[in-house]
Motif scaffolding. Structure first.
Motif, PDB file in Angstrom:
ATOM      1  N   GLU A 177      59.034  11.081   3.021  1.00 10.15           N
ATOM      2  CA  GLU A 177      60.140  11.177   3.979  1.00 10.15           C
ATOM      3  C   GLU A 177      61.045  12.333   3.584  1.00 10.15           C
ATOM      4  OE1 GLU A 177      62.543   7.633   5.682  1.00 10.15           O
ATOM      5  OE2 GLU A 177      63.758   8.379   4.008  1.00 10.15           O
ATOM      6  N   SER A 200      64.668  14.133   3.563  1.00 12.65           N
ATOM      7  CA  SER A 200      66.102  13.891   3.683  1.00 12.65           C
ATOM      8  C   SER A 200      66.790  15.242   3.688  1.00 12.65           C
ATOM      9  CB  SER A 200      66.619  13.034   2.520  1.00 12.65           C
ATOM     10  OG  SER A 200      66.245  11.688   2.685  1.00 12.65           O
ATOM     11  N   THR A 227      70.335  17.285   4.151  1.00 12.28           N
ATOM     12  CA  THR A 227      71.786  17.156   4.086  1.00 12.28           C
ATOM     13  C   THR A 227      72.432  18.177   5.019  1.00 12.28           C
ATOM     14  OG1 THR A 227      71.783  16.281   1.833  1.00 12.28           O
ATOM     15  CG2 THR A 227      73.798  17.372   2.581  1.00 12.28           C
ATOM     16  N   LYS A 283      61.154  12.523  -0.374  1.00 10.62           N
ATOM     17  CA  LYS A 283      61.090  11.270  -1.113  1.00 10.62           C
ATOM     18  C   LYS A 283      59.693  10.666  -0.958  1.00 10.62           C
ATOM     19  CE  LYS A 283      64.637   9.816   1.223  1.00 10.62           C
ATOM     20  NZ  LYS A 283      65.774   9.041   1.774  1.00 10.62           N
ATOM     21  N   ARG A 310      73.282  12.785   6.392  1.00  8.19           N
ATOM     22  CA  ARG A 310      71.919  12.951   5.870  1.00  8.19           C
ATOM     23  C   ARG A 310      70.957  12.518   6.960  1.00  8.19           C
ATOM     24  NH1 ARG A 310      70.458   9.163   1.447  1.00  8.19           N
ATOM     25  NH2 ARG A 310      69.088   8.161   2.977  1.00  8.19           N
ATOM     26  N   ASP A 333      67.215  11.595   7.827  1.00  7.64           N
ATOM     27  CA  ASP A 333      65.945  11.158   7.259  1.00  7.64           C
ATOM     28  C   ASP A 333      64.886  11.214   8.348  1.00  7.64           C
ATOM     29  OD1 ASP A 333      67.211  10.674   4.859  1.00  7.64           O
ATOM     30  OD2 ASP A 333      67.424   8.522   5.190  1.00  7.64           O
ATOM     31  N   GLU A 346      72.332   9.057   8.428  1.00  6.24           N
ATOM     32  CA  GLU A 346      73.230   8.381   7.494  1.00  6.24           C
ATOM     33  C   GLU A 346      74.588   9.089   7.458  1.00  6.24           C
ATOM     34  OE1 GLU A 346      72.667   5.675   5.801  1.00  6.24           O
ATOM     35  OE2 GLU A 346      70.541   5.462   5.378  1.00  6.24           O
ATOM     36  N   PRO A 400      75.749   8.148   2.423  1.00  4.49           N
ATOM     37  CA  PRO A 400      74.428   8.625   2.033  1.00  4.49           C
ATOM     38  C   PRO A 400      74.433   9.330   0.682  1.00  4.49           C
ATOM     39  CG  PRO A 400      75.393  10.152   3.589  1.00  4.49           C
ATOM     40  CD  PRO A 400      76.323   8.970   3.515  1.00  4.49           C
TER      41      PRO A 400
END
Length: 298
Positions: free
Chosen positions: A194, A196, A198, A210, A255, A257, A272, A276
């Motif tokens: 996944e 992520s 920012t 991740k 964030r 995802d 998020e 986050p």
């Protein structure tokens, strides 16, 4: 005791972290990066648990949500605290954004604004719908069941045709207290992980990938997942910034995802905005960018 410009909000478990524990040391290191950026701009900072009964919030100019990772376990208390404190000082992100973002029904609104979101079926308290009925509508071999208000993969289950009956009782029990949701399981989370991304002040600063541990599908590091530096492509940056731009108002930080769906397109898993992890350790300049954005808002 003196007053402060910015309070870094945490939860009571981490207000005095144990730096010999890798997870708490990692958390504190990330928050220190943000505090350094704030202090470099002449802003006095400290870390305080949002639920600290002894702290006088009138001593602060503003507060920023960072590691308030118990909010969904104490949601009514957290909401009441947020409303009370927001009458005195600004909170980042803003309470109205937080209220919108804590419940994943927000995915409907983002989908209506053109963000690619997996097909999502919400099951509301009191509904008598069975998992088998929902699973049939999904039209996939596997699906994910999770609460509409949650975090850290709480009550997140991977469903298939052979284990649906075993999870019916789980669904019925959870529906007494909260709404649930079912989404197709996207296999790319096992092969690619996944992403992520920012986003600070509307601009994507950096990203990580991740990866779940072997035999699991949960990518969070507190479930054994690992986090790796990732250089985002132009497509990924555009997707993240567009998802944030679709919010009802501009968040200070976010964030995004995302995973790849069956067609290879990026698909939003979560946006998020509350607390986050922003993975500053992979790109410390992003902490300074957030500090600059906070200083500008003040």
């Amino acid at each position: 005791m003196g007053s402060y410009d910015i309070i870094i909000l945490t939860d009571e478990r981490y207000e005095t972290p144990d730096e010999s524990h890798w997870y708490q040391a990692q958390l504190l290191g990330e928050e220190r990066l943000l505090m350094a950026g704030l202090e470099a701009r002449g802003l006095r900072t400290t870390r305080v648990a949002w639920s600290n009964p002894d702290f006088d919030w009138s001593r602060a100019r503003a507060a920023v949500f960072r590691s308030t990772w118990d909010y969904f376990e104490r949601f009514a208390e957290f909401s009441a605290w947020m409303e009370r404190v927001a009458d005195s000082i600004p909170l980042f992100n803003a309470p109205e954004l937080v209220r919108w973002n804590v419940d994943k029904h927000y995915l409907r609104g983002l989908a209506e604004r053109g963000v690619n979101v997996p097909m999502t079926r919400f099951i509301e308290p009191g509904e008598t719908t069975t998992l088998r009925e929902v699973f049939a509508v999904c039209g996939r071999n596997e699906a994910i069941l999770k609460p509409a208000v949650s975090g850290a993969a709480r009550h997140t289950y991977r469903l298939n045709a052979t284990n649906l009956e075993a999870h019916e009782s789980v669904l019925r029990e959870l529906l007494h207290a909260e709404a649930m949701m079912v989404q197709p399981f996207l296999g790319s989370v096992l092969t690619e992980g996944e992403l992520s991304l920012t986003v600070i002040g509307g601009r994507c600063t950096h990203a990580v990938r991740k990866i779940a541990k072997p035999g699991d599908f949960r990518v969070q590091d507190d479930h054994g997942g690992t986090v790796h530096h990732h250089t985002p492509t132009a497509e990924e940056v555009a997707f993240a910034e567009a998802a944030v731009a679709a919010c009802p108002q501009s968040p200070l930080y976010a964030r995004v995802d995302a995973v790849r769906d069956e067609s290879g397109e990026l698909s939003l898993m979560e946006l998020e905005l509350v607390e986050p992890e922003l993975f500053f350790r992979f790109h410390p300049p992003a902490a300074d960018a957030l500090a600059a954005a906070i200083a500008e808002r003040l």
